[in-house]
Design a protein around this motif. Sequence first.
Motif, PDB file in Angstrom:
ATOM      1  N   ASP A  19     -25.047  13.447  -0.654  1.00  0.00           N
ATOM      2  CA  ASP A  19     -25.845  14.593  -1.073  1.00  0.00           C
ATOM      3  C   ASP A  19     -27.234  14.465  -0.448  1.00  0.00           C
ATOM      4  O   ASP A  19     -27.531  13.476   0.221  1.00  0.00           O
ATOM      5  N   LYS A  31     -31.495  24.337   0.543  1.00  0.00           N
ATOM      6  CA  LYS A  31     -30.413  23.382   0.858  1.00  0.00           C
ATOM      7  C   LYS A  31     -29.058  23.942   0.447  1.00  0.00           C
ATOM      8  O   LYS A  31     -28.112  23.947   1.229  1.00  0.00           O
ATOM      9  N   ASN A  32     -28.967  24.437  -0.789  1.00  0.00           N
ATOM     10  CA  ASN A  32     -27.691  24.972  -1.278  1.00  0.00           C
ATOM     11  C   ASN A  32     -27.246  26.180  -0.474  1.00  0.00           C
ATOM     12  O   ASN A  32     -26.061  26.323  -0.154  1.00  0.00           O
ATOM     13  N   LEU A  35     -25.951  24.871   2.973  1.00  0.00           N
ATOM     14  CA  LEU A  35     -24.631  24.246   2.890  1.00  0.00           C
ATOM     15  C   LEU A  35     -23.543  25.281   2.618  1.00  0.00           C
ATOM     16  O   LEU A  35     -22.439  25.185   3.149  1.00  0.00           O
ATOM     17  N   PHE A  36     -23.872  26.290   1.811  1.00  0.00           N
ATOM     18  CA  PHE A  36     -22.894  27.339   1.534  1.00  0.00           C
ATOM     19  C   PHE A  36     -22.637  28.194   2.775  1.00  0.00           C
ATOM     20  O   PHE A  36     -21.485  28.451   3.144  1.00  0.00           O
ATOM     21  N   ASN A  39     -20.638  26.492   5.510  1.00  0.00           N
ATOM     22  CA  ASN A  39     -19.337  25.976   5.049  1.00  0.00           C
ATOM     23  C   ASN A  39     -19.303  24.455   4.970  1.00  0.00           C
ATOM     24  O   ASN A  39     -18.279  23.845   5.218  1.00  0.00           O
ATOM     25  N   ASN A  40     -20.422  23.836   4.624  1.00  0.00           N
ATOM     26  CA  ASN A  40     -20.465  22.395   4.465  1.00  0.00           C
ATOM     27  C   ASN A  40     -20.409  21.969   3.005  1.00  0.00           C
ATOM     28  O   ASN A  40     -20.621  20.816   2.685  1.00  0.00           O
ATOM     29  N   HIS A  41     -20.144  22.907   2.105  1.00  0.00           N
ATOM     30  CA  HIS A  41     -19.994  22.544   0.697  1.00  0.00           C
ATOM     31  C   HIS A  41     -18.533  22.482   0.298  1.00  0.00           C
ATOM     32  O   HIS A  41     -18.178  21.827  -0.663  1.00  0.00           O
ATOM     33  N   GLU A  42     -17.670  23.187   1.047  1.00  0.00           N
ATOM     34  CA  GLU A  42     -16.243  23.095   0.770  1.00  0.00           C
ATOM     35  C   GLU A  42     -15.448  23.579   1.979  1.00  0.00           C
ATOM     36  O   GLU A  42     -15.890  24.439   2.731  1.00  0.00           O
ATOM     37  N   ASN A  64     -14.341  18.968  -0.540  1.00  0.00           N
ATOM     38  CA  ASN A  64     -15.754  18.834  -0.195  1.00  0.00           C
ATOM     39  C   ASN A  64     -15.864  17.982   1.065  1.00  0.00           C
ATOM     40  O   ASN A  64     -15.496  16.806   1.044  1.00  0.00           O
ATOM     41  N   ALA A  84     -23.236  18.913   8.444  1.00  0.00           N
ATOM     42  CA  ALA A  84     -24.181  19.262   7.378  1.00  0.00           C
ATOM     43  C   ALA A  84     -25.600  18.876   7.768  1.00  0.00           C
ATOM     44  O   ALA A  84     -26.550  19.622   7.510  1.00  0.00           O
TER      45      ALA A  84
END
Length: 186
Positions: A19, A31-32, A35-36, A39-42, A64, A84
Motif C-alpha cells: 500500500d 492516490k485512490n 489506483l482506480f 486499474n491497479n486496485h483490482e 488485487n 502502480a
Amino acid sequence: MRGAFSIMTKMFYTNKGIDFKTNSMKEELTKNECLFCSNNHELRFSFTVTNRNGEEKTHYRTTNPLSWHHQVKYANKELVDNPAVSALNEWGLNIAGDSIGHVQNVLNAKLKKFHWNSKSLEDVKASERYKRAFGLVESQYGGILSDGKQLAPYQKEGAALMIANQRLFLCFDMGLGSAKRSSITA
C-alpha cells in the motif's frame, strides 16, 4: 489534476500486500483515484468450468494486483517497475526510494520462500539445508532413544525433511512411527 503537483509518498506493506502512505486527505483521495483509474486496485479475470453434465459455466473474480499473492505468483518484477508506482508518479505522487527498497526486501524474502516451497522432495533432499537437518537428526536421535527403540532410516529422513522444509504434511500409515518423527521436529 495529473502532474499538477509533486508529493512524496511512501510505500509500505501490510499482511495483505503493498500500500502507499500519504500525508493528507487530498493526497489519499488522489492516490485512490489514481489506483482506480489505472486499474491497479483490482484485476478482473474469468474462468470456465465444465460440470459432469458437460455444461460450461463461466465464473468472474477479481484480485488485487498489489496483494502478496499476485506479487509473488505473477508479477516477479522489481517494485520500481510496478505499474502502480508508474501510475502514481504520473499523478504527481512520487514514491520515496528508500520505502520501495524496504518493501522490495520483504517481497524478495517472500519470493525466496515461495520458490523453496515449490521444490520437489528430490530437490529438497539434494540441498544443503536438508543435509544439515539430516545431520542434526542423526546426531541427536541416531542412537537408542529413551524408550529403548531406535529410529528407522525412513523416520530419520522424514524428520529431516520436516526440519528442512519447515513445513510438511506428514501422512504415513499408522504404526510407522509418525508420532516420533513429529515430536523430533516440534
